[in-house]
Motif scaffolding. Structure first.
Motif, PDB file in Angstrom:
ATOM      1  N   PHE A 143       0.643  -1.316   0.136  1.00 23.49           N
ATOM      2  CA  PHE A 143       0.136  -0.081   0.084  1.00 23.49           C
ATOM      3  C   PHE A 143       0.938   1.335   0.071  1.00 23.49           C
ATOM      4  N   ARG A 144       0.722   2.284  -0.919  1.00 20.98           N
ATOM      5  CA  ARG A 144       1.370   3.417  -0.963  1.00 20.98           C
ATOM      6  C   ARG A 144       0.281   4.349  -1.377  1.00 20.98           C
ATOM      7  N   TYR A 145       0.592   5.558  -0.566  1.00 20.19           N
ATOM      8  CA  TYR A 145      -0.548   6.638  -0.907  1.00 20.19           C
ATOM      9  C   TYR A 145       0.149   7.580  -1.900  1.00 20.19           C
ATOM     10  N   GLU A 146      -0.104   7.016  -3.148  1.00 21.32           N
ATOM     11  CA  GLU A 146       0.489   7.824  -4.178  1.00 21.32           C
ATOM     12  C   GLU A 146      -0.590   8.489  -5.201  1.00 21.32           C
ATOM     13  N   ARG A 147      -0.068   9.310  -5.977  1.00 20.45           N
ATOM     14  CA  ARG A 147      -0.938   9.854  -7.056  1.00 20.45           C
ATOM     15  C   ARG A 147      -1.404   8.867  -8.188  1.00 20.45           C
ATOM     16  N   GLY A 207       0.121   2.334 -14.051  1.00 23.98           N
ATOM     17  CA  GLY A 207       1.328   1.618 -13.354  1.00 23.98           C
ATOM     18  C   GLY A 207       1.483   2.010 -12.130  1.00 23.98           C
ATOM     19  N   ARG A 208       0.558   2.770 -11.290  1.00 23.32           N
ATOM     20  CA  ARG A 208       1.034   3.425 -10.032  1.00 23.32           C
ATOM     21  C   ARG A 208      -0.417   3.293  -9.419  1.00 23.32           C
ATOM     22  N   TYR A 209      -0.483   2.316  -8.421  1.00 23.86           N
ATOM     23  CA  TYR A 209      -1.693   2.123  -7.871  1.00 23.86           C
ATOM     24  C   TYR A 209      -1.608   2.358  -6.002  1.00 23.86           C
ATOM     25  N   ARG A 210      -2.633   2.651  -5.475  1.00 25.28           N
ATOM     26  CA  ARG A 210      -2.494   2.458  -3.901  1.00 25.28           C
ATOM     27  C   ARG A 210      -2.441   1.474  -3.345  1.00 25.28           C
ATOM     28  N   GLN A 211      -3.231   0.371  -3.840  1.00 29.22           N
ATOM     29  CA  GLN A 211      -2.985  -1.050  -3.435  1.00 29.22           C
ATOM     30  C   GLN A 211      -2.435  -1.957  -4.823  1.00 29.22           C
ATOM     31  N   PHE A 212      -1.583  -2.497  -4.526  1.00 22.25           N
ATOM     32  CA  PHE A 212      -0.979  -3.280  -5.703  1.00 22.25           C
ATOM     33  C   PHE A 212      -0.247  -4.310  -5.035  1.00 22.25           C
ATOM     34  N   ASN A 213       0.131  -5.529  -5.829  1.00 20.98           N
ATOM     35  CA  ASN A 213       0.842  -6.521  -5.424  1.00 20.98           C
ATOM     36  C   ASN A 213       2.289  -6.564  -5.737  1.00 20.98           C
ATOM     37  N   GLN A 214       3.148  -7.162  -4.892  1.00 22.29           N
ATOM     38  CA  GLN A 214       4.612  -7.266  -5.263  1.00 22.29           C
ATOM     39  C   GLN A 214       4.967  -8.700  -4.875  1.00 22.29           C
ATOM     40  N   PHE A 215       5.976  -9.242  -5.715  1.00 20.25           N
ATOM     41  CA  PHE A 215       6.483 -10.395  -5.463  1.00 20.25           C
ATOM     42  C   PHE A 215       7.992 -10.012  -5.444  1.00 20.25           C
ATOM     43  N   VAL A 239      19.368   5.953  -7.865  1.00 16.36           N
ATOM     44  CA  VAL A 239      19.779   5.896  -6.553  1.00 16.36           C
ATOM     45  C   VAL A 239      18.529   5.081  -5.774  1.00 16.36           C
ATOM     46  N   ARG A 240      17.475   5.137  -6.314  1.00 20.03           N
ATOM     47  CA  ARG A 240      16.293   4.184  -5.607  1.00 20.03           C
ATOM     48  C   ARG A 240      15.718   5.013  -4.333  1.00 20.03           C
ATOM     49  N   GLY A 241      14.506   4.861  -4.399  1.00 17.31           N
ATOM     50  CA  GLY A 241      13.871   5.831  -3.226  1.00 17.31           C
ATOM     51  C   GLY A 241      13.944   5.244  -1.806  1.00 17.31           C
ATOM     52  N   LEU A 296       9.485  -2.521 -14.165  1.00 17.89           N
ATOM     53  CA  LEU A 296       8.920  -4.137 -13.954  1.00 17.89           C
ATOM     54  C   LEU A 296       9.291  -4.594 -12.403  1.00 17.89           C
ATOM     55  N   MET A 297      10.772  -4.418 -12.137  1.00 18.70           N
ATOM     56  CA  MET A 297      11.255  -4.980 -10.860  1.00 18.70           C
ATOM     57  C   MET A 297      12.375  -4.069 -10.708  1.00 18.70           C
ATOM     58  N   ALA A 298      12.703  -3.999  -9.434  1.00 24.63           N
ATOM     59  CA  ALA A 298      13.606  -3.184  -8.558  1.00 24.63           C
ATOM     60  C   ALA A 298      14.112  -3.766  -7.474  1.00 24.63           C
ATOM     61  N   ALA A 354      12.101  -6.661  -5.961  1.00 25.94           N
ATOM     62  CA  ALA A 354      10.640  -6.790  -5.756  1.00 25.94           C
ATOM     63  C   ALA A 354      10.184  -6.426  -7.348  1.00 25.94           C
ATOM     64  N   GLY A 355       9.194  -7.018  -7.558  1.00 30.06           N
ATOM     65  CA  GLY A 355       8.457  -6.935  -8.836  1.00 30.06           C
ATOM     66  C   GLY A 355       6.757  -6.387  -8.775  1.00 30.06           C
ATOM     67  N   GLY A 356       6.537  -5.703  -9.809  1.00 28.93           N
ATOM     68  CA  GLY A 356       5.238  -4.978  -9.499  1.00 28.93           C
ATOM     69  C   GLY A 356       4.270  -6.005 -10.503  1.00 28.93           C
ATOM     70  N   VAL A 357       3.372  -6.662  -9.745  1.00 31.20           N
ATOM     71  CA  VAL A 357       2.486  -7.546 -10.609  1.00 31.20           C
ATOM     72  C   VAL A 357       1.601  -6.993 -11.500  1.00 31.20           C
ATOM     73  N   GLU A 358       0.961  -5.746 -10.897  1.00 33.39           N
ATOM     74  CA  GLU A 358      -0.047  -5.212 -11.872  1.00 33.39           C
ATOM     75  C   GLU A 358       0.582  -4.626 -13.207  1.00 33.39           C
ATOM     76  N   ARG A 359       1.932  -4.104 -12.914  1.00 33.26           N
ATOM     77  CA  ARG A 359       2.521  -3.656 -13.918  1.00 33.26           C
ATOM     78  C   ARG A 359       2.905  -4.651 -15.191  1.00 33.26           C
ATOM     79  N   ILE A 360       3.264  -5.591 -14.669  1.00 38.17           N
ATOM     80  CA  ILE A 360       3.474  -7.055 -15.399  1.00 38.17           C
ATOM     81  C   ILE A 360       2.287  -7.423 -16.289  1.00 38.17           C
TER      82      ILE A 360
HETATM   83  P1  AMP Z   1      10.145  -0.455  -4.779  1.00 33.43           P
HETATM   84  O1  AMP Z   1       9.580  -1.145  -3.929  1.00 33.43           O
HETATM   85  O2  AMP Z   1       9.407   0.907  -5.088  1.00 33.43           O
HETATM   86  O3  AMP Z   1      11.521  -0.737  -5.422  1.00 33.43           O
HETATM   87  O4  AMP Z   1       9.070  -1.104  -6.365  1.00 33.43           O
HETATM   88  C1  AMP Z   1       9.357  -2.468  -6.690  1.00 33.43           C
HETATM   89  C2  AMP Z   1       8.466  -2.654  -7.620  1.00 33.43           C
HETATM   90  O5  AMP Z   1       7.037  -2.572  -7.188  1.00 33.43           O
HETATM   91  C3  AMP Z   1       8.539  -1.550  -9.091  1.00 33.43           C
HETATM   92  O6  AMP Z   1       9.394  -1.709  -9.697  1.00 33.43           O
HETATM   93  C4  AMP Z   1       6.979  -1.768  -9.593  1.00 33.43           C
HETATM   94  O7  AMP Z   1       6.932  -2.634 -10.385  1.00 33.43           O
HETATM   95  C5  AMP Z   1       6.086  -1.981  -8.471  1.00 33.43           C
HETATM   96  N1  AMP Z   1       5.503  -0.935  -7.733  1.00 33.43           N
HETATM   97  C6  AMP Z   1       5.933   0.100  -6.925  1.00 33.43           C
HETATM   98  N2  AMP Z   1       5.181   0.984  -6.457  1.00 33.43           N
HETATM   99  C7  AMP Z   1       4.054   0.860  -7.219  1.00 33.43           C
HETATM  100  C8  AMP Z   1       2.661   1.325  -7.377  1.00 33.43           C
HETATM  101  N3  AMP Z   1       2.526   2.372  -6.569  1.00 33.43           N
HETATM  102  N4  AMP Z   1       1.841   0.712  -8.038  1.00 33.43           N
HETATM  103  C9  AMP Z   1       2.249  -0.623  -8.760  1.00 33.43           C
HETATM  104  N5  AMP Z   1       3.392  -0.988  -8.915  1.00 33.43           N
HETATM  105  C10 AMP Z   1       4.263  -0.400  -8.076  1.00 33.43           C
END
Ligand code: AMP
Length: 427
Positions: free
Chosen positions: A114-118, A122-130, A259-261, A285-287, A309-315
């Motif tokens: 969960f991230r309170y983003e705009r 490819g950017r959601y407030r609830q998304f799945n990561q693996f 530099v990564r967040g 897609l993955m970082a 970590a990879g972003g499932v929704e983006r993939i």
């Molecule tokens: P991070 O933890 O920021 O390094 O993110 C790892 C991966 O999660 C990113 O490469 C994206 O694929 C995905 N991700 C991060 N933030 C979001 C978001 N707000 N919505 C969808 N996917 C996200």
């Protein structure tokens, strides 16, 4: 259409039945690759002490500064919905004394963040990561393995045009010194920078390199690069990672602005994007990268770590609608139709017998009309229909209708599963 009273919250979404196969495909791919590489699955709670992310991810990161969903419980504790899983996994490593296990400990996960983003593409407030995490090993070969696994997942999902962006951001020995050099460079150009970067200059000048504002981008082109200021240890670590990437013939781009967040990263950091217009819109897609200080920051014994970590929704957004088969659930070969109350009851039992025999059967038990049921069977393209009418129900028999030839045979109810097995060639 009138707007429904209740809708999903901004930035959240339902994963509808038609999209489930894509999510399952990603899950299965990640699971198979993790298993092959000897990683074990871990699930951590969605909710954690907010302090875990303040300390782990870092106070002056966007994620903690603006994006964490945190709130006080009725008991007065400050808790947060997890914005990522690396800190919770490091917490779990410490809490369960995993440093006593043979090292490294290799874990993988899949679940919501969960991230309170705009919200945007490819950017959601609830998304799945693996993700994959390796704890307790500092050898650079792990960095390479993590990058390799990341590419494996994406290639298995038929991504072709991938690009790896790579950088080293040093460690506690060389980064503070580099930050000073960088701050010196930006300070003299402060007036031309965006308000956010003016603030970052005081808190963490590295993050200015990440800024997407046009005017800051112009300034950063000539900024000093950390690669030129790495200490001996970080330099040789990075060299080994690059040499192995060359050996594996994995093309990469050295990106001094990556530099990564998240604060916990040390040494290697990387991102994988799809090099297409669509892919760039979605973002990384993955970082991932190395986080040698995280376990210690969270109060554990010194244990290095590296993960991705990879972003499932983006993939899913990218693989949806592309050619290539996504496995569909097996389709039923038999339709079970019924007429009358007694037949309905007997069919419920028969359905269960077919399930035990691992034969998939379709039905419309809620329908009373035989015509409707046969129409449904026809729509599903099912050849064999079993019809249990009032008369058959009393005689413990059942009619087998072949929809292709129109022939009808009467079978004994107690033999029907065996007969059908023969018909559809199932052992
Ligand atoms: P991070 O933890 O920021 O390094 O993110 C790892 C991966 O999660 C990113 O490469 C994206 O694929 C995905 N991700 C991060 N933030 C979001 C978001 N707000 N919505 C969808 N996917 C996200």
């Amino acid at each position: 259409m009138k707007r429904p009273k209740f809708q999903t919250l901004t930035g959240t979404h339902d994963v509808l039945p038609e999209d489930q196969p894509y999510f399952q495909k990603v899950f299965k791919t990640v699971e198979d690759i993790a298993d092959y590489y000897g990683f074990q699955k871990i699930d951590t709670p969605i909710i954690e002490e907010a302090d875990l992310f303040l300390k782990g991810v870092g106070l002056d990161t966007d994620i903690v500064e603006k994006q964490t969903y945190s709130f006080r419980t009725k008991g007065g504790d400050l808790v947060a919905l997890r914005p990522e899983l690396t800190s919770p996994i490091a917490r779990s490593y410490i809490e369960h004394g995993m440093h006593n296990l043979p090292q490294p400990v290799k874990l993988w996960y899949f679940g919501p963040c969960f991230r309170y983003e705009r919200p945007q593409t490819g950017r959601y407030r609830q998304f799945n990561q693996f993700g994959f995490e390796v704890l307790g090993e500092k050898n650079p070969v792990i960095d390479n393995q993590i990058i390799q696994m990341s590419l494996d997942v994406l290639k298995e999902l038929r991504f072709k045009n991938l690009s790896i962006e790579l950088n080293s951001i040093g460690d506690s020995e060389c980064r503070p010194y580099f930050k000073k050099i960088l701050a010196g460079y930006f300070r003299s150009r402060k007036n031309a920078m965006c308000p956010d970067c003016k603030r970052r200059l005081k808190e963490n000048p590295l993050r200015i390199l990440d800024c997407k504002e046009e005017k800051c981008q112009r300034i950063k082109v000539n900024a000093p690069q950390i690669i030129d200021h790495l200490c001996e240890g970080c330099h040789s670590h990075f060299k080994q990672v690059l040499e192995s990437l060359d050996e594996l013939e994995m093309p990469y781009n050295l990106n001094p602005y990556l530099v990564r967040g998240l604060d916990y990263y040390t040494k290697t950091v990387f991102e994988i994007i799809e090099n297409t217009e669509e892919g760039k819109l979605q973002g990384a897609l993955m970082a991932g990268g190395r986080y040698d200080n995280l376990v210690k920051i969270l109060g554990g014994k010194d244990a290095p770590g590296c993960g991705v970590a990879g972003g499932v929704e983006r993939i899913v957004n990218l693989i949806k609608g592309r050619p290539g088969k996504i496995a569909k659930p097996p389709e039923a070969k038999i339709f079970l139709a019924q007429l009358g109350l007694l037949a309905k009851r007997k069919c419920l039992k028969l359905f269960e017998e077919f399930r035990k025999a691992n034969i998939r059967v379709a039905e419309s038990f809620s329908k009373d009309s035989l015509k409707t049921q046969l129409r449904n069977a026809d729509k599903m393209g099912i050849r064999y229909v079993l019809i249990l009418g009032q008369k058959e129900a009393l005689e413990d028999a059942i009619v087998l209708k072949d929809m292709e030839t129109g022939t009808q045979t009467i079978l004994k109810l107690k033999n029907v599963v065996k007969e059908i097995k023969k018909k559809i060639g199932k052992r």
